[in-house]
Motif scaffolding. Structure first.
Motif, PDB file in Angstrom:
ATOM      1  N   THR A  84       2.332   8.945   6.488  1.00  0.00           N
ATOM      2  CA  THR A  84       2.822   7.609   6.134  1.00  0.00           C
ATOM      3  C   THR A  84       1.785   6.854   5.317  1.00  0.00           C
ATOM      4  O   THR A  84       2.109   6.190   4.313  1.00  0.00           O
ATOM      5  CB  THR A  84       3.160   6.813   7.408  1.00  0.00           C
ATOM      6  OG1 THR A  84       4.151   7.519   8.151  1.00  0.00           O
ATOM      7  CG2 THR A  84       3.667   5.424   7.062  1.00  0.00           C
ATOM      8  N   GLU A  85       0.519   6.943   5.741  1.00  0.00           N
ATOM      9  CA  GLU A  85      -0.564   6.264   5.016  1.00  0.00           C
ATOM     10  C   GLU A  85      -0.691   6.818   3.600  1.00  0.00           C
ATOM     11  O   GLU A  85      -0.872   6.070   2.638  1.00  0.00           O
ATOM     12  CB  GLU A  85      -1.881   6.453   5.766  1.00  0.00           C
ATOM     13  CG  GLU A  85      -3.064   5.778   5.086  1.00  0.00           C
ATOM     14  CD  GLU A  85      -4.377   6.055   5.797  1.00  0.00           C
ATOM     15  OE1 GLU A  85      -5.432   5.717   5.232  1.00  0.00           O
ATOM     16  OE2 GLU A  85      -4.346   6.634   6.900  1.00  0.00           O
ATOM     17  N   SER A  86      -0.596   8.135   3.465  1.00  0.00           N
ATOM     18  CA  SER A  86      -0.680   8.758   2.147  1.00  0.00           C
ATOM     19  C   SER A  86       0.437   8.267   1.244  1.00  0.00           C
ATOM     20  O   SER A  86       0.213   7.892   0.087  1.00  0.00           O
ATOM     21  CB  SER A  86      -0.610  10.284   2.286  1.00  0.00           C
ATOM     22  OG  SER A  86      -0.671  10.908   1.031  1.00  0.00           O
ATOM     23  N   ASP A  87       1.649   8.236   1.784  1.00  0.00           N
ATOM     24  CA  ASP A  87       2.816   7.826   1.001  1.00  0.00           C
ATOM     25  C   ASP A  87       2.761   6.346   0.638  1.00  0.00           C
ATOM     26  O   ASP A  87       2.925   5.964  -0.526  1.00  0.00           O
ATOM     27  CB  ASP A  87       4.079   8.140   1.801  1.00  0.00           C
ATOM     28  CG  ASP A  87       5.340   7.787   1.031  1.00  0.00           C
ATOM     29  OD1 ASP A  87       5.501   8.261  -0.104  1.00  0.00           O
ATOM     30  OD2 ASP A  87       6.155   7.014   1.571  1.00  0.00           O
ATOM     31  N   SER A  88       2.507   5.492   1.635  1.00  0.00           N
ATOM     32  CA  SER A  88       2.532   4.046   1.394  1.00  0.00           C
ATOM     33  C   SER A  88       1.342   3.595   0.543  1.00  0.00           C
ATOM     34  O   SER A  88       1.481   2.719  -0.314  1.00  0.00           O
ATOM     35  CB  SER A  88       2.537   3.287   2.723  1.00  0.00           C
ATOM     36  OG  SER A  88       1.384   3.600   3.489  1.00  0.00           O
ATOM     37  N   SER A  89       0.172   4.205   0.763  1.00  0.00           N
ATOM     38  CA  SER A  89      -0.998   3.808  -0.023  1.00  0.00           C
ATOM     39  C   SER A  89      -0.836   4.232  -1.478  1.00  0.00           C
ATOM     40  O   SER A  89      -1.279   3.531  -2.395  1.00  0.00           O
ATOM     41  CB  SER A  89      -2.271   4.417   0.565  1.00  0.00           C
ATOM     42  OG  SER A  89      -2.233   5.836   0.533  1.00  0.00           O
ATOM     43  N   ALA A  90      -0.184   5.378  -1.694  1.00  0.00           N
ATOM     44  CA  ALA A  90       0.082   5.810  -3.072  1.00  0.00           C
ATOM     45  C   ALA A  90       0.981   4.805  -3.778  1.00  0.00           C
ATOM     46  O   ALA A  90       0.740   4.423  -4.934  1.00  0.00           O
ATOM     47  CB  ALA A  90       0.716   7.198  -3.070  1.00  0.00           C
ATOM     48  N   ALA A  91       2.039   4.378  -3.067  1.00  0.00           N
ATOM     49  CA  ALA A  91       2.942   3.385  -3.649  1.00  0.00           C
ATOM     50  C   ALA A  91       2.203   2.092  -3.958  1.00  0.00           C
ATOM     51  O   ALA A  91       2.397   1.463  -5.015  1.00  0.00           O
ATOM     52  CB  ALA A  91       4.104   3.122  -2.687  1.00  0.00           C
TER      53      ALA A  91
ATOM     54  N   LEU B 169      -0.262   2.572  -6.977  1.00  0.00           N
ATOM     55  CA  LEU B 169       0.480   2.706  -8.235  1.00  0.00           C
ATOM     56  C   LEU B 169       0.967   1.348  -8.717  1.00  0.00           C
ATOM     57  O   LEU B 169       0.879   1.023  -9.913  1.00  0.00           O
ATOM     58  CB  LEU B 169       1.657   3.659  -8.054  1.00  0.00           C
ATOM     59  CG  LEU B 169       1.318   5.157  -7.957  1.00  0.00           C
ATOM     60  CD1 LEU B 169       2.546   5.961  -7.552  1.00  0.00           C
ATOM     61  CD2 LEU B 169       0.763   5.664  -9.291  1.00  0.00           C
ATOM     62  N   LYS B 170       1.471   0.543  -7.794  1.00  0.00           N
ATOM     63  CA  LYS B 170       1.908  -0.806  -8.162  1.00  0.00           C
ATOM     64  C   LYS B 170       0.721  -1.657  -8.592  1.00  0.00           C
ATOM     65  O   LYS B 170       0.792  -2.408  -9.579  1.00  0.00           O
ATOM     66  CB  LYS B 170       2.627  -1.471  -6.981  1.00  0.00           C
ATOM     67  CG  LYS B 170       3.239  -2.833  -7.310  1.00  0.00           C
ATOM     68  CD  LYS B 170       3.997  -3.398  -6.126  1.00  0.00           C
ATOM     69  CE  LYS B 170       4.743  -4.673  -6.509  1.00  0.00           C
ATOM     70  NZ  LYS B 170       3.865  -5.709  -7.053  1.00  0.00           N
TER      71      LYS B 170
END
Length: 731
Positions: A157-164, A167-168
């Motif tokens: 979850t951290e990998s996915d949310s931190s990537a988002a 990127l923003k």
């Protein structure tokens, strides 16, 4: 992240997106290379005039830089996406392995939705059948499986949310165009994002400490210095600090100027402490970083931000509060001076947009104010308080900005500084002590001019290559400066201000091949290397003015020694045994150049009033610490060149204390032969290095004895006489 999403999710779409970004990145890389090599490089080197010089070059350069940023941003996005996909696939593998280990103990993991899950025993329909056994487990096994799955899902979850998030953040980090942040992977991007959060906290703490600056303890002062120094290269820290500043009831730009004046004047007790000096230098760096193009308060499209415009307006106009008010800001020369002293402090490199805008503001003030510098305009204090001083000091640390600011094809700033500006205290400059001359505003202008004409910061070694090829704008700045002071020096002893002697010597040293061309040849056009249109007489007079500073003469002489050595090293043994027109021409030109140098040096010594102590002092200051390795930092490349320069300089240094009286000056060629001995030593060394025997050098008839040495003597004398004629117009 839900259990089922990680376990069964289709990452193929993310893989396709990465492929698309990789393809886009490669295309942008090609566009960037084309823009850089075919647009920007050619535009910089082009000798454009008119609208092409003022508009097209700048537009092309900015467009090329945008392609670079676009490629950088695309590569960062690709790297983050690829790294995140690899991490998620890795977490899926870990999850599958954990579930399989649980299965071996008759445990399974069930997705409850909304990110929830639970661990339960696997129910076998025939569990009670005779002869059936199933893996056994206890409560601890269930807890361990639950905790392991939870850790995996949390990391995924951290990998996915931190990537988002990053990127923003990457896309939102600039108001227009593309970000130049270069990230190798998601971790690096996340670290940068975390650092930005911490930088904001540190900026808030620093602003709070600044608000209490008048009453800070020593520990708090050191804490503030540490915070501002740590954040000096962070656009986030610097931008937040500038916006949060508050001091003596004033905030923003007013607070910044109040703090700058306070730290410049010695703060609490009138004495500048080491901590206050650290604060001033760091505050300068914070301002420079906050106003960079990639920072929140930076320019947009080459136009200064509203925040910067307000800063300049506040510096010029003050804030209108009565003088007794603790937050009162005086404007005009004082306010502008406070700002530029801050900009000149430390070693911060300011963006060209702010430098140029500040210069325009000061010039507008000077030209629209009847008496812009009352009380300091006619005395030496004016040379120190001139607001252009701090600006020029800051300008010298950004050669590209200095070049743009003084480019004759873009504006008339160079003309203004050379001809139109009335320099405060200029009427007493020639009478000031050396330490005041070196810290004067005109000395800082000289440094900025040197940066603009050479493309390097003053105090750094001259360019190593021979010849040096400068941009068209740099060459035009140098040419215009030399021609102006060369014309001014007709019939005038002190046409070149004392503060410009050293930087002018360095500039002449950086254009050594062109100077050799001008002094050694009877040119019918411009010089070969940088296309300079400078008359030999004008150059000689400027060199004479610069030579009043022994270090400047040292630079000019040593740079010519390097050029002569570079030319000689290309001639082999045959050129010394048989007539070689190319070697004849090089000896002729080089001997003439050294004759000009000796004529200039002799004239300086003569004008010292024939005082032996002054002559000795001048020569002592000019001496090299190590033969061939001058303190000016002129590069000598290769053993052959080093050896030639060594022997030539050693010979040149012999008998430098010779006095120049009236009779000697009238017959300089007969009495003043250091340069001729240098040329002879360098020529001999190259001949011996190429295999000539010493006895061959004196054979007559012979090429060396009867031709080369004859050319050398004749053209050395020609150079001395040429120098005397050029400088004689002053008598």
């Amino acid at each position: 992240m839900d259990l089922n999403v990680l376990l069964h999710g289709n990452f193929a779409q993310l893989g396709s997106a990465i492929s698309d970004w990789e393809s886009m990145t490669k295309k942008l890389e090609t566009l960037e290379r084309d823009a850089r090599d075919n647009l920007k490089t050619k535009a910089v080197k082009a000798r454009w005039e008119g609208i092409n010089a003022t508009v097209s070059r700048e537009f092309v350069s900015k467009t090329a830089d945008e392609f670079t940023d676009a490629h950088t941003q695309a590569q960062s996005v690709t790297n983050i996406l690829r790294d995140t996909r690899e991490e998620l696939i890795d977490y899926r593998t870990h999850l599958e392995e954990a579930i399989e280990r649980g299965r071996k103990k008759n445990l399974t993991v069930v997705d409850d939705g909304c990110g929830m899950f639970h661990v339960q025993m696997i129910v076998h329909p025939d569990r009670a059948a005779k002869g059936t056994t199933v893996p056994d487990h206890d409560e601890l096994d269930a807890e361990l499986l639950r905790d392991e799955v939870k850790r995996i899902l949390t990391k995924a979850t951290e990998s996915d949310s931190s990537a988002a998030k990053v990127l923003k953040s990457l896309v939102d980090s600039v108001k227009a165009g593309f970000a130049d942040s270069d990230y190798r992977d998601r971790d690096e991007a996340v670290d940068a994002d975390s650092k930005a959060v911490q930088d904001k906290k540190n900026a808030k703490e620093a602003a709070d400490l600044y608000a209490r600056l008048d009453g800070l303890s020593d520990d708090e002062m050191n804490r503030l210095a540490k915070l501002t120094e740590q954040g000096k290269n962070s656009p986030v820290f610097a931008g937040e600090l500038m916006k949060d500043l508050n001091f003596r009831g004033r905030d923003g730009q007013e607070a910044l100027l109040l703090l700058a004046g306070n730290l410049e004047g010695g703060g609490r007790d009138g004495q500048v402490s080491s901590a206050e000096r650290r604060l001033r230098d760091a505050l300068s760096a914070n301002l420079a970083t906050a106003t960079r193009p990639d920072a929140p308060l930076g320019p947009s499209g080459g136009v200064p931000s509203d925040w910067t415009e307000k800063l300049l307006k506040t510096a010029r106009e003050g804030n209108g509060l009565p003088a007794q008010h603790p937050g009162a800001l005086e404007g005009e020369a004082t306010g502008l001076g406070t700002l530029t002293k801050l900009m000149g402090a430390g070693d911060a490199v300011y963006d060209g947009n702010l430098l140029s805008a500040t210069g325009d503001e000061i010039r507008d003030y000077e030209t629209h104010t009847k008496d812009p510098y009352p009380g300091i305009g006619d005395n030496w204090k004016g040379t120190q308080e001139d607001p252009m001083g701090g600006l020029m000091k800051a300008m010298s640390r950004n050669p590209e900005a200095a070049e743009s600011y003084f480019d004759p094809h873009k504006n008339d700033n160079l003309d203004y500084f050379l001809k139109g500006r009335h320099w405060p205290g200029s009427n007493v400059e020639s009478e000031m002590p050396d330490d005041l001359v070196k810290t004067s505003a005109r000395a800082s202008f000289g440094d900025a001019l040197e940066a603009a004409a050479t493309g390097r910061q003053p105090g750094t070694p001259l360019h190593a290559q021979i010849p040096v090829h400068h941009s068209a704008a740099q060459a035009d700045i140098f040419e215009k400066s030399v021609n102006y002071y060369g014309e001014q020096s007709k019939g005038q002893q002190d046409a070149l201000p004392a503060a410009l002697r050293h930087p002018m010597g360095d500039m002449i040293g950086d254009y050594a091949s062109d100077v050799h061309d001008i002094l050694g040849k009877d040119l019918n056009g411009s010089s070969q290397f940088n296309h300079l249109d400078i008359q030999r007489e004008a150059l000689t007079r400027v060199m004479r003015g610069a030579a009043e500073d022994p270090k400047a003469f040292q630079t000019m002489h040593q740079s010519q020694s390097a050029v002569i050595a570079e030319g000689l090293r290309h001639f082999g043994k045959g050129s010394f045994e048989h007539s070689d027109p190319a070697l004849h021409a090089w000896v002729k030109q080089s001997s003439s150049v050294l004759g000009y140098m000796d004529g200039i040096r002799g004239d300086v010594i003569y004008d010292m009033g024939q005082a032996q102590k002054d002559t000795n002092s001048w020569n002592k200051m000019m001496n090299y610490h190590v033969i061939g390795a001058p303190i000016t930092g002129i590069p000598i490349v290769g053993d052959t060149m080093q050896r030639l320069v060594d022997v030539g300089t050693a010979e040149y240094m012999n008998d430098l204390n010779a006095q120049v009286d009236k009779e000697t000056r009238e017959h300089m060629a007969d009495h003043f032969s250091n340069g001729r001995r240098q040329m002879d030593a360098m020529l001999e060394q190259q001949a011996l290095d190429m295999g000539m025997k010493r006895e061959d050098l004196d054979r007559s008839p012979g090429e060396y004895e009867d031709n080369l040495q004859s050319i050398e003597e004749s053209w050395y004398n020609h150079g001395i006489k040429g120098a005397d004629q050029a400088m004689g117009e002053r008598y």
